[in-house]
Enzyme design. Sequence first.
Site, PDB file in Angstrom:
ATOM      1  N   HIS A 137       0.866  -1.175   0.000  1.00 34.99           N
ATOM      2  CA  HIS A 137       0.000   0.000   0.000  1.00 34.99           C
ATOM      3  C   HIS A 137       0.902   1.224   0.000  1.00 34.99           C
ATOM      4  O   HIS A 137       2.022   1.198   0.511  1.00 34.99           O
ATOM      5  CB  HIS A 137      -0.864  -0.037   1.275  1.00 34.99           C
ATOM      6  CG  HIS A 137      -1.967   0.971   1.316  1.00 34.99           C
ATOM      7  ND1 HIS A 137      -1.735   2.295   1.619  1.00 34.99           N
ATOM      8  CD2 HIS A 137      -3.309   0.844   1.126  1.00 34.99           C
ATOM      9  CE1 HIS A 137      -2.888   2.944   1.608  1.00 34.99           C
ATOM     10  NE2 HIS A 137      -3.862   2.094   1.296  1.00 34.99           N
ATOM     11  N   ASP A 214       2.901  -4.103   8.050  1.00 37.13           N
ATOM     12  CA  ASP A 214       1.611  -3.462   7.810  1.00 37.13           C
ATOM     13  C   ASP A 214       0.540  -4.503   8.124  1.00 37.13           C
ATOM     14  O   ASP A 214       0.339  -5.449   7.356  1.00 37.13           O
ATOM     15  CB  ASP A 214       1.522  -2.995   6.358  1.00 37.13           C
ATOM     16  CG  ASP A 214       0.120  -2.509   5.983  1.00 37.13           C
ATOM     17  OD1 ASP A 214      -0.742  -2.398   6.877  1.00 37.13           O
ATOM     18  OD2 ASP A 214      -0.121  -2.264   4.788  1.00 37.13           O
ATOM     19  N   GLN A 217      -4.699  -5.303   7.124  1.00 35.75           N
ATOM     20  CA  GLN A 217      -5.635  -6.285   6.600  1.00 35.75           C
ATOM     21  C   GLN A 217      -5.599  -7.607   7.361  1.00 35.75           C
ATOM     22  O   GLN A 217      -6.403  -8.495   7.082  1.00 35.75           O
ATOM     23  CB  GLN A 217      -5.345  -6.531   5.112  1.00 35.75           C
ATOM     24  CG  GLN A 217      -5.460  -5.306   4.229  1.00 35.75           C
ATOM     25  CD  GLN A 217      -6.857  -4.720   4.178  1.00 35.75           C
ATOM     26  OE1 GLN A 217      -7.849  -5.425   4.373  1.00 35.75           O
ATOM     27  NE2 GLN A 217      -6.950  -3.427   3.929  1.00 35.75           N
ATOM     28  N   LYS A 240     -10.819  -0.449  10.295  1.00 34.26           N
ATOM     29  CA  LYS A 240     -10.906  -1.718   9.572  1.00 34.26           C
ATOM     30  C   LYS A 240     -11.225  -2.880  10.514  1.00 34.26           C
ATOM     31  O   LYS A 240     -11.567  -3.971  10.052  1.00 34.26           O
ATOM     32  CB  LYS A 240      -9.607  -1.988   8.815  1.00 34.26           C
ATOM     33  CG  LYS A 240      -9.281  -0.951   7.738  1.00 34.26           C
ATOM     34  CD  LYS A 240      -8.022  -1.294   7.002  1.00 34.26           C
ATOM     35  CE  LYS A 240      -7.494  -0.152   6.157  1.00 34.26           C
ATOM     36  NZ  LYS A 240      -8.374   0.256   5.061  1.00 34.26           N
ATOM     37  N   CYS A 380      -4.872   2.449  -3.683  1.00 35.32           N
ATOM     38  CA  CYS A 380      -3.633   2.994  -3.103  1.00 35.32           C
ATOM     39  C   CYS A 380      -2.500   1.966  -3.157  1.00 35.32           C
ATOM     40  O   CYS A 380      -1.698   1.863  -2.232  1.00 35.32           O
ATOM     41  CB  CYS A 380      -3.861   3.459  -1.667  1.00 35.32           C
ATOM     42  SG  CYS A 380      -5.154   4.700  -1.510  1.00 35.32           S
TER      43      CYS A 380
END
Length: 423
Positions: A137, A214, A217, A240, A380
């Site tokens: 991302h 990251d 997700q 999220k 993104c």
Amino acid sequence: MVDFLELRKQFPILGQEVHGHQLVYFDSAATAQKPQCVIDAESRFYETINAGVHRGAHELAARSTVAFEEARAKVAKLVGANSVEGQEEIVVTAGATAGLNLLATAFGNASLGRGGDAAKRFALKPGDEIVVSKAEHHSVLLPFQELAYRTGATLKWFDLTDDGRIRSDTADEVITDRTKIVAVTHISNVTGAITDIEPIIKRAHEVGAIFILDACQSVPHLKIDFHKMDVDFAAWSAHKMYGPTGVGFLYGKREFLEALPPASFGGSMVELAWMDKPAEYMEPPARFEAGTQPVAQVVAAGVAADWMREIGMENVEAHEKTITAELLKLNDVPGFRVLGPLENKDRIGTVSFDVEGVHPHDVGQFFDAQGVAVRVGHHCAQPVHRHFGLFASSRASTGVYNTVEEAKQLVETAGKVRSFFEV
């Protein structure tokens, strides 16, 4: 046994119609909807204990501070982090983007000599390397790309397999003795592929590099334990994980947080300030939380974290796997191509797809007219789209509230797209 149909009823927004159709929401990778308990927690904070934290002697300030720190501990428990007072490993940020920029800025400050001897482990110079991947991302790619520009370091990256997975098998080649930082996504927000991070972490630590994850997700979809994973830093967003917008979290090993210089400056992060010499900064996490915090949102995020733990992340993963199996049938629709792994293994229910002859924005508008919400654009993450020879795609992504029937409806709707546009 979790009844996910009953669970769905906790989301008031899903009861509405869109364009005359019952709303089907498949855009959780962008932002997840909120259960009533999270909505109520934020509202109740403003109704009962709204005050600044760590900066008042009155009763409301005391209650607000307790609620804020209890929420931090709840979030820590969700991801396997330390929440003991004085050893906290969770920093409140404005989101994952803010957390990753905090790290890049702090490393840049260390490269300028800020933070003293303890911070030298984070300093970069010409000849050093920063490693990312083509699956990142922009919130990972750009901060560390800019850090490379500022310090003279070299930016390198992992390539991808044909189906978009990060080439973890090349860790020994990509990560060298000159590598100082490795920052990669746990799960791609385009392909849904779960990165095999173990060999990457192992190699990074072998050469003394800092490993940054990251986790945007992965936290909402998998059972996470950062201690067991041995990551050094990780960032993710509350919105999220069924929490409010405007808040996120940065995990850091305590020893690293104690050595890292601050990245932003202002109130509530300084022990002593003078006019004629440098300030003395507070211990983490306060050192990294300058200014007024989004207290109501953090409190509500703590409720979201407890709510997720109560459901059981292994139950969430199993439920979403059944929906993913249906979504992957998009690849069987004539003219459709799924970007990412086609096997329902080591992936989550984030399924991006290209439709031959139809622009992704037109695809999204067609779905919307049927009451189905999907994401369109480059998400993104432009380099991974270029990997597939594209500039944009459409994306369906799951949450706990989605059903197999909704996934079937999405695939059925997909079968009408190209004929509608006379392709």
